[in-house]
Design a protein around this motif. Structure first.
Motif, PDB file in Angstrom:
ATOM      1  N   PRO A   3       0.804  -1.221   0.000  1.00 41.95           N
ATOM      2  CA  PRO A   3       0.000   0.000   0.000  1.00 41.95           C
ATOM      3  C   PRO A   3       0.834   1.267   0.000  1.00 41.95           C
ATOM      4  O   PRO A   3       0.355   2.323  -0.386  1.00 41.95           O
ATOM      5  CB  PRO A   3      -0.828  -0.135   1.286  1.00 41.95           C
ATOM      6  CG  PRO A   3      -0.915  -1.604   1.535  1.00 41.95           C
ATOM      7  CD  PRO A   3       0.400  -2.157   1.063  1.00 41.95           C
ATOM      8  N   THR A   4       2.091   1.212   0.447  1.00 42.87           N
ATOM      9  CA  THR A   4       2.915   2.426   0.510  1.00 42.87           C
ATOM     10  C   THR A   4       3.597   2.729  -0.821  1.00 42.87           C
ATOM     11  O   THR A   4       4.169   3.808  -0.992  1.00 42.87           O
ATOM     12  CB  THR A   4       3.986   2.277   1.606  1.00 42.87           C
ATOM     13  OG1 THR A   4       4.720   1.085   1.375  1.00 42.87           O
ATOM     14  CG2 THR A   4       3.331   2.238   2.982  1.00 42.87           C
ATOM     15  N   ASP A   5       3.610   1.786  -1.772  1.00 37.40           N
ATOM     16  CA  ASP A   5       4.230   2.031  -3.059  1.00 37.40           C
ATOM     17  C   ASP A   5       3.423   3.059  -3.857  1.00 37.40           C
ATOM     18  O   ASP A   5       2.233   3.241  -3.646  1.00 37.40           O
ATOM     19  CB  ASP A   5       4.308   0.736  -3.868  1.00 37.40           C
ATOM     20  CG  ASP A   5       5.304  -0.237  -3.266  1.00 37.40           C
ATOM     21  OD1 ASP A   5       6.184   0.206  -2.517  1.00 37.40           O
ATOM     22  OD2 ASP A   5       5.169  -1.444  -3.547  1.00 37.40           O
ATOM     23  N   ALA A   6       4.088   3.735  -4.809  1.00 36.87           N
ATOM     24  CA  ALA A   6       3.388   4.676  -5.679  1.00 36.87           C
ATOM     25  C   ALA A   6       2.431   3.892  -6.580  1.00 36.87           C
ATOM     26  O   ALA A   6       2.862   3.026  -7.342  1.00 36.87           O
ATOM     27  CB  ALA A   6       4.388   5.460  -6.502  1.00 36.87           C
ATOM     28  N   VAL A  15      -6.566  -3.804   0.540  1.00 38.90           N
ATOM     29  CA  VAL A  15      -6.578  -2.704   1.506  1.00 38.90           C
ATOM     30  C   VAL A  15      -7.674  -2.923   2.534  1.00 38.90           C
ATOM     31  O   VAL A  15      -8.663  -3.632   2.292  1.00 38.90           O
ATOM     32  CB  VAL A  15      -6.805  -1.347   0.814  1.00 38.90           C
ATOM     33  CG1 VAL A  15      -5.683  -1.009  -0.135  1.00 38.90           C
ATOM     34  CG2 VAL A  15      -8.154  -1.318   0.096  1.00 38.90           C
ATOM     35  N   GLU A  16      -7.493  -2.290   3.681  1.00 37.46           N
ATOM     36  CA  GLU A  16      -8.553  -2.244   4.687  1.00 37.46           C
ATOM     37  C   GLU A  16      -9.253  -0.892   4.591  1.00 37.46           C
ATOM     38  O   GLU A  16      -8.609   0.155   4.584  1.00 37.46           O
ATOM     39  CB  GLU A  16      -7.998  -2.434   6.094  1.00 37.46           C
ATOM     40  CG  GLU A  16      -9.102  -2.408   7.154  1.00 37.46           C
ATOM     41  CD  GLU A  16      -8.602  -2.729   8.547  1.00 37.46           C
ATOM     42  OE1 GLU A  16      -9.427  -2.748   9.480  1.00 37.46           O
ATOM     43  OE2 GLU A  16      -7.381  -2.947   8.690  1.00 37.46           O
ATOM     44  N   ILE A  17     -10.566  -0.916   4.503  1.00 37.78           N
ATOM     45  CA  ILE A  17     -11.359   0.304   4.396  1.00 37.78           C
ATOM     46  C   ILE A  17     -11.573   0.866   5.798  1.00 37.78           C
ATOM     47  O   ILE A  17     -12.062   0.163   6.696  1.00 37.78           O
ATOM     48  CB  ILE A  17     -12.708   0.032   3.712  1.00 37.78           C
ATOM     49  CG1 ILE A  17     -12.481  -0.640   2.352  1.00 37.78           C
ATOM     50  CG2 ILE A  17     -13.494   1.311   3.560  1.00 37.78           C
ATOM     51  CD1 ILE A  17     -11.670   0.170   1.371  1.00 37.78           C
ATOM     52  N   THR A  18     -11.225   2.134   5.972  1.00 39.87           N
ATOM     53  CA  THR A  18     -11.260   2.729   7.313  1.00 39.87           C
ATOM     54  C   THR A  18     -12.317   3.807   7.481  1.00 39.87           C
ATOM     55  O   THR A  18     -12.575   4.254   8.608  1.00 39.87           O
ATOM     56  CB  THR A  18      -9.892   3.331   7.658  1.00 39.87           C
ATOM     57  OG1 THR A  18      -9.527   4.284   6.646  1.00 39.87           O
ATOM     58  CG2 THR A  18      -8.836   2.240   7.731  1.00 39.87           C
ATOM     59  N   THR A  29      -6.297   4.687   3.146  1.00 36.72           N
ATOM     60  CA  THR A  29      -5.138   5.554   3.011  1.00 36.72           C
ATOM     61  C   THR A  29      -3.996   4.796   2.357  1.00 36.72           C
ATOM     62  O   THR A  29      -3.646   3.687   2.784  1.00 36.72           O
ATOM     63  CB  THR A  29      -4.681   6.082   4.383  1.00 36.72           C
ATOM     64  OG1 THR A  29      -5.759   6.820   4.964  1.00 36.72           O
ATOM     65  CG2 THR A  29      -3.470   6.980   4.252  1.00 36.72           C
ATOM     66  N   LEU A  30      -3.441   5.366   1.296  1.00 36.93           N
ATOM     67  CA  LEU A  30      -2.266   4.819   0.627  1.00 36.93           C
ATOM     68  C   LEU A  30      -1.162   5.876   0.695  1.00 36.93           C
ATOM     69  O   LEU A  30      -1.154   6.828  -0.095  1.00 36.93           O
ATOM     70  CB  LEU A  30      -2.564   4.480  -0.830  1.00 36.93           C
ATOM     71  CG  LEU A  30      -3.566   3.356  -1.104  1.00 36.93           C
ATOM     72  CD1 LEU A  30      -3.726   3.151  -2.596  1.00 36.93           C
ATOM     73  CD2 LEU A  30      -3.122   2.072  -0.432  1.00 36.93           C
ATOM     74  N   GLY A  43     -14.346  -1.263   7.689  1.00 40.71           N
ATOM     75  CA  GLY A  43     -14.180  -2.592   8.262  1.00 40.71           C
ATOM     76  C   GLY A  43     -13.965  -3.675   7.233  1.00 40.71           C
ATOM     77  O   GLY A  43     -13.483  -4.769   7.557  1.00 40.71           O
ATOM     78  N   ASP A  44     -14.307  -3.411   5.949  1.00 46.04           N
ATOM     79  CA  ASP A  44     -14.036  -4.383   4.883  1.00 46.04           C
ATOM     80  C   ASP A  44     -12.539  -4.476   4.620  1.00 46.04           C
ATOM     81  O   ASP A  44     -11.812  -3.484   4.709  1.00 46.04           O
ATOM     82  CB  ASP A  44     -14.699  -3.950   3.567  1.00 46.04           C
ATOM     83  CG  ASP A  44     -16.198  -4.180   3.539  1.00 46.04           C
ATOM     84  OD1 ASP A  44     -16.687  -5.007   4.315  1.00 46.04           O
ATOM     85  OD2 ASP A  44     -16.871  -3.516   2.720  1.00 46.04           O
ATOM     86  N   VAL A  45     -12.078  -5.659   4.265  1.00 44.15           N
ATOM     87  CA  VAL A  45     -10.780  -5.828   3.623  1.00 44.15           C
ATOM     88  C   VAL A  45     -11.092  -6.219   2.180  1.00 44.15           C
ATOM     89  O   VAL A  45     -11.796  -7.205   1.934  1.00 44.15           O
ATOM     90  CB  VAL A  45      -9.922  -6.902   4.310  1.00 44.15           C
ATOM     91  CG1 VAL A  45      -8.639  -7.141   3.519  1.00 44.15           C
ATOM     92  CG2 VAL A  45      -9.600  -6.471   5.739  1.00 44.15           C
ATOM     93  N   ALA A  46     -10.579  -5.420   1.225  1.00 39.87           N
ATOM     94  CA  ALA A  46     -11.011  -5.570  -0.158  1.00 39.87           C
ATOM     95  C   ALA A  46      -9.834  -5.641  -1.117  1.00 39.87           C
ATOM     96  O   ALA A  46      -8.786  -5.027  -0.885  1.00 39.87           O
ATOM     97  CB  ALA A  46     -11.902  -4.390  -0.543  1.00 39.87           C
TER      98      ALA A  46
END
Length: 474
Positions: A3-6, A15-18, A29-30, A43-46
């Motif tokens: 997730p931290t990569d461009a 990702v986890e939806i926050t 957030t990325l 709460g989803d992980v998608a």
């Protein structure tokens, strides 16, 4: 990909939806960017495929590919027309290009989680202080006492619904038959009207350039027993007005029918002055006592409003959810009294009536002619009204109440309110972004002493906010 990569268009990541966005999209957030994912919920992980990376804003737009883990408060969808991402996401996407409604983006999550997600959005995105669990609300279905429809389709197969596809997809009108958030009386009238219009071969409006078409929009309001219906057509030559109007007016559940022509290119629903097609042209809508709320609100807040009802005409404004709106209106006038108050953007006049029980004189201001006439005043824009008031050296009110549209007060009105200098200023807003902007403009002279939130549109990301301000000591 981490997730931290461009990110790049075409990348797929987990990702986890926050949180949620102001449109109800899932948000993650990325790095320093925000990823928006329609259909995902907190709460989803998608698994998400990147569709677009904004150049000038720290935003990334993604498409939901699969749900790896469901949020704990996801639920079985109450509405058959809503996309269900728990099954085949690809099938949901195909269905969405036909008729699936996107008007309730939070419907797949329990109502308590909806309200907390909306509260967190207001705090995170706009810096407005709302405590956890502070959002007040009532029923989550059947709450809309004022509802509109866009007319589409073809003769014999009409669609009464809402415009969708604003997130990159091809625009279409989603079918809203049997809508769960509309009051049952409105649903019954719209559904019966659709069947009759199809039987008569009524055409939908297709725009001036095509020089054909007829029925363009519908607007219905209810008092809980009967419906006031307005037909909006694209031209004066309207079989819908001639045939549907009298048919609808003869129904026992219809109080009256009006007709307005809106032939402009823009999508504004209001056309020319409404013309009666049958029955009553005004509806008296009651506002509720607190004991009728599902969450057991006490009698104090709504008691401040007093026994109230509002009269509304074919094109006049009516709060879609009068039950919960009554709580917000009560917060606007609570603990107030004196000699002079102003009610800006007074609309149907509910706050004007409530203020008149507390103040010796109340001066309302409203721009829409139908609503202004009901208040007994000339239609006037708020900015012009305030400039005229201060320019004439009129008395300073002890309280100013303002309930502007989504665009907010704006710079000119805020500057006029600062010059007016009322000791107390109470604002009601359906748009947290513009409210935050207005509060910043008023900040040199006013401080917020209380901020309250009301869930007037369950299943959507919207909140109705009431900010109570006091003038800073000079």
């Amino acid at each position: 990909m981490r997730p931290t990569d461009a990110p790049k268009v075409g990348d797929e990541l987990e990702v986890e939806i926050t949180g949620i966005s102001s449109r109800g999209d899932g948000q993650a957030t990325l790095g320093e960017r925000t990823l928006l994912v329609p259909g995902a919920l907190p709460g989803d992980v998608a698994k998400v495929r990147i569709e677009a990376v904004a150049r000038h804003q720290p935003r990334i737009h993604g498409r939901l590919s699969a749900l790896v883990r469901l949020a704990a408060q996801r639920r079985a969808l109450p509405c058959a027309r809503h996309r269900d991402y728990r099954g085949s996401v690809e099938q949901a996407r195909l269905e969405s290009t036909r008729s699936t409604c996107e008007g309730c983006p939070l419907m797949a999550v329990e109502i308590s989680a909806q309200r907390e997600a909306k509260r967190e959005l207001v705090v995170r995105e706009h810096g407005l202080a709302l405590a956890p669990g502070s959002v007040r609300g009532g029923e989550e279905f059947g709450y809309r006492w004022s509802s509109k429809r866009v007319v589409s389709g073809r003769p014999g197969a009409l669609i009464f619904g809402s415009r969708e596809g604003g997130r990159g997809g091809k625009p279409f009108v989603a079918d809203m038959r049997g809508c769960l958030v509309d009051h049952p009386k409105i649903v019954a009238v719209f559904d019966a009207l659709q069947a009759q219009a199809e039987a008569l071969g009524i055409e939908p409006w297709r725009g001036r350039d095509q020089a054909k078409g007829d029925l363009r929009y519908l607007w219905a309001k209810t008092d809980g027993e009967r419906v006031l219906l307005t037909l909006i057509t694209g031209s004066e030559d309207s079989p819908a007005a001639r045939q549907l109007g009298p048919w609808a007016a003869a129904r026992e559940d219809v109080a009256g029918v009006a007709w307005s022509v809106q032939s402009g290119e823009q999508n504004a629903i209001r056309g020319d002055a409404p013309r009666p097609l049958g029955g009553e042209q005004r509806l008296r809508v009651p506002f509720f006592s607190a004991g009728e709320f599902s969450e057991g609100e006490d009698d104090v807040s709504v008691g401040e409003l007093g026994p109230s009802a509002v009269e509304v005409g074919p094109l006049g404004f009516l709060q879609p959810n009068p039950a919960v709106a009554a709580l917000a209106y009560a917060d606007l006038v609570r603990d107030t009294s004196g000699e002079l108050a102003m009610d800006l953007y007074a609309g149907a006049g509910l706050t004007t009536a409530a203020l008149r029980r507390r103040f010796a004189k109340v001066v309302p201001c409203e721009a829409y002619p139908e609503s202004a006439a009901a208040l007994g005043v000339a239609p006037t824009e708020v900015a012009d009204f305030l400039d005229s008031w201060t320019g004439a050296g009129e008395a300073r009110p002890e309280l100013v109440v303002a309930n502007p549209p989504r665009a907010g007060l704006g710079a000119r009105v805020c500057e006029s309110l600062r010059r007016l200098g009322a000791p107390r200023l109470h604002l009601m807003s359906c748009n947290a972004k513009t409210l935050a902007e207005d509060l910043e403009r008023l900040g040199p002279d006013y401080e917020v002493v209380e901020l309250l939130a009301h869930d007037t549109l369950p299943q959507t990301p919207h909140l109705e906010l009431v900010a109570r301000l006091e003038r800073r000591s000079v």
